[in-house]
Design an enzyme around this catalytic site. Structure first.
Site, PDB file in Angstrom:
ATOM      1  N   HIS A 191       0.861  -1.189   0.000  1.00  0.00           N
ATOM      2  CA  HIS A 191       0.000   0.000   0.000  1.00  0.00           C
ATOM      3  C   HIS A 191       0.896   1.237   0.000  1.00  0.00           C
ATOM      4  O   HIS A 191       1.668   1.454   0.937  1.00  0.00           O
ATOM      5  CB  HIS A 191      -0.925   0.018   1.209  1.00  0.00           C
ATOM      6  CG  HIS A 191      -1.869   1.187   1.204  1.00  0.00           C
ATOM      7  ND1 HIS A 191      -3.098   1.146   0.569  1.00  0.00           N
ATOM      8  CD2 HIS A 191      -1.757   2.430   1.739  1.00  0.00           C
ATOM      9  CE1 HIS A 191      -3.704   2.310   0.730  1.00  0.00           C
ATOM     10  NE2 HIS A 191      -2.904   3.108   1.423  1.00  0.00           N
ATOM     11  N   CYS A 192       0.813   2.033  -1.055  1.00  0.00           N
ATOM     12  CA  CYS A 192       1.651   3.213  -1.205  1.00  0.00           C
ATOM     13  C   CYS A 192       0.941   4.425  -0.603  1.00  0.00           C
ATOM     14  O   CYS A 192      -0.155   4.791  -1.035  1.00  0.00           O
ATOM     15  CB  CYS A 192       1.968   3.462  -2.675  1.00  0.00           C
ATOM     16  SG  CYS A 192       3.074   4.853  -2.962  1.00  0.00           S
TER      17      CYS A 192
END
Length: 345
Positions: A191-192
């Site tokens: 998850h960026c």
């Protein structure tokens, strides 16, 4: 008065209907990060054109150089927003797509099995719509997804072990539930925070190209800053200090960008994800596989081709390899394998 202002501010901030992205704290944080990232790019370019008068003169003489730099800057920002707005490939969407395909197939088969009457050369098809809806909305669509997922696992795998406890849907191999997005993602990588979304099967390729463009832009910007420092040593000390501070921060960012680019290039060549590499011992289908064996790899060349060019569907899912395939992948490479392109095909 303070309480009144605080109440107005909270109602205005949380109830803004024309800015839905600002009503949720998580979206508000992502929005602020995106604004900060854009402003950071503009500051680096603005300081360069504000301080370096020789660059302006060079632009008037050879406009192609500055035009190419500005085009790279615009392309990098565009790639960033495209990647952040692209779906990473949610399992729920893949299940709906599979069910729609199965429903369309059932609709076609039901239509072809209906009795037809001919009159004056025309064919009239009679369909019982109530029965059609029952067939499409019944248990058949759910069973089709369950069969599709279970066929990707070894025989004897239980449904409970492949069902997400949060979404209550069956996960195909390499999928994982993201707690930030609260959805299951196909080929979950990570998850960026800067993108505000997950990196998965649907946007991993775009994410890699964004890293490439960001790295190239940082290298070019750093080169321009160094050229400015070399040709303006005797200029004002405060402008010189600002450029040095910005160049130092840019060097740190460039170092991490290069590491990130090399790391994801390695993942692409071996057909892995960050989650699979970091949590290999905790993932059931990778737990008993040796570390130097890449179960989903098809060779560096084919992995690269499928990653960049063969994305015919966002919801492409890979079954787990059989024991024979794993034994073949675990066999050490020889010189004969190298000449036979076993490592590339």
């Amino acid at each position: 008065m303070v309480a009144l202002c605080g109440g107005i501010s909270r109602d205005t901030w949380d109830g803004l209907s024309f800015f839905p992205c600002l009503s949720d704290p998580a979206r508000r944080s992502t929005f602020c990060l995106k604004v900060a990232l854009v402003m950071l790019h503009l500051i680096y370019a603005g300081v360069l054109f504000e301080f370096d008068k020789d660059l302006i003169q060079k632009t008037k003489q050879d406009p192609w150089y500055t035009t190419a730099y500005l085009l790279l800057l615009a392309a990098t920002l565009a790639q960033y927003f495209i990647t952040s707005g692209c779906s990473p490939g949610y399992v729920l969407d893949a299940m709906r797509a599979a069910n729609e395909t199965d429903a369309s197939h059932n609709r076609t088969s039901i239509t072809s099995n209906q009795p037809a009457s001919s009159k004056n050369g025309s064919v009239v098809i009679t369909i019982d719509r109530n029965q059609l809806e029952k067939n499409l909305l019944g248990s058949g669509t759910t069973t089709s997804w369950a069969k599709l997922v279970m066929d990707m696992y070894p025989p004897g795998t239980s449904v409970r072990s492949v069902t997400c406890t949060y979404c209550n849907i069956m996960q195909p191999p390499r999928a994982k539930h993201c707690h930030d997005c609260d959805k299951c993602v196909l080929q979950f990588d990570h998850h960026c925070v800067w993108l505000g979304t997950c990196v998965g099967q649907g946007n991993h390729c775009r994410f890699w190209w964004y890293i490439c463009s960001e790295t190239a832009l940082s290298l070019w910007t750093g080169t321009l800053y160094i050229q400015y420092l070399k040709s303006h040593v005797s200029k004002l000390w405060w402008s010189y200090a600002i450029v040095i501070l910005l160049l130092a921060a840019l060097s740190i960012c460039l170092f991490f960008l290069l590491l990130l680019l090399l790391f994801h290039s390695y993942l692409i060549l071996t057909n892995q994800t960050t989650y699979e590499l970091v949590r290999r011992r905790r993932i059931p289908y990778l737990r008993n596989i040796p570390e130097r064996v890449f179960p989903f790899s098809k060779g560096a060349c084919r992995n690269s081709y499928e990653f960049c060019c063969a994305r015919s569907s966002m919801y492409r899912m890979e079954p787990l390899p059989t024991a024979q395939e794993l034994q073949e992948k675990s066999r050490p490479y020889t010189c004969l394998d190298f000449f036979a392109c076993r490592c590339c095909c």
